[in-house]
Design an enzyme around this catalytic site. Structure first.
Site, PDB file in Angstrom:
ATOM      1  CB  SER A  94      -0.902   0.019   1.237  1.00 13.37           C
ATOM      2  OG  SER A  94      -1.546   1.276   1.381  1.00 13.37           O
TER       3      SER A  94
ATOM      4  CE1 TYR B 150      -3.944  -2.807   4.913  1.00 13.17           C
ATOM      5  CE2 TYR B 150      -3.015  -0.692   4.262  1.00 13.17           C
ATOM      6  CZ  TYR B 150      -3.589  -1.898   3.925  1.00 13.17           C
ATOM      7  OH  TYR B 150      -3.821  -2.213   2.613  1.00 13.17           O
TER       8      TYR B 150
END
Length: 244
Positions: free
Chosen positions: A140, A153
């Site tokens: 990401s 995350y």
């Protein structure tokens, strides 16, 4: 029995980015294994779309954090199609919250799916993908954005990036590329969940291209890395429309 086709496994392939990757690879002529965690309705809908495309495909339920389930999924792919050429690791979850208050049970679940899951799938891929193949993980762009609320995350995704870069070098001489695609904000249910319209509009305005990414944008990159992009290896590709 070999189908004579290139064969791809896509984890998290029943929805969002994974589903679009499955459809795009099917368009390229791949036989595809659609992995899903537990939502059979989404898997059935994806399989129906693939059937309409005339694709060769099977759906396989497996928790990517479960070593036995992941091994069985790869066994099924080899039994059904004769081998594996491409593995695309999309499965993931994205609970968010400030680090100081982050629930540790949620953190453990996040690590199990996003990091342990990616490790187990990549490990099997490294053992089984045929010469000329590709292993493609997803990270990401949040690892570069450093946006508050995403510490847990981002930690899992930084782990995926490190694992990818090292494996590319460990597979020297195997003719297998290993890369990571790191999308920015993508218009999926996973990303939009819990965000109000003002927040979504602000995030969509960040890239110079003036919009949020789409699953199709990411699927095109994956298809390139799976096929003609053979000279890209051991890289993290930040796919965010120029937001960073």
């Amino acid at each position: 029995m070999s189908t004579g086709q290139r064969v791809a496994i896509v984890t998290g392939g029943s929805r969002g980015i994974g589903r679009q990757v499955v459809q795009r690879l099917a368009e390229e002529g791949y036989a595809v294994v659609v992995n899903y965690a537990g939502n059979k309705a989404d898997a059935d809908a994806t399989m129906a779309t693939l059937t309409d495309q005339g694709a060769t495909a099977i759906a396989v339920q497996a928790d990517v954090g479960d070593e036995k389930a992941v091994t069985a999924m790869f066994d099924t792919a080899e039994r059904e199609f004769g081998g594996i050429d491409v593995v695309v690791n999309v499965a993931g979850i994205m609970p968010v919250g400030p680090l100081v208050d982050f629930d540790l049970d949620t953190f453990d679940r996040l690590v199990r799916t996003n990091l342990r899951g990616a490790f187990l799938v990549t490990q099997q891929a490294a053992r089984r993908v045929r010469a000329g193949g590709a292993i493609i993980n997803t990270s990401s762009s949040i690892t570069k954005f450093s946006r508050p609320g995403y510490a847990a995350y981002a930690a899992t995704k930084n782990g995926v990036e490190a694992m990818t870069l090292i494996l590319a070098r460990e597979l020297r001489g195997r003719d297998i590329t290993v890369n990571t695609v790191a999308p920015g904000p993508v218009n999926t249910e996973l990303f939009l969940r819990g965000k109000d319209e003002e927040t979504i509009a602000r995030i969509a305005a960040e890239p110079p291209l003036g919009r949020m990414g789409t699953p199709e944008d990411i699927a095109e990159i994956v298809a390139f890395l799976a096929g003609p992009g053979r000279w890209i290896n051991g890289q993290v590709l930040y796919a965010n429309g120029g937001a960073i």
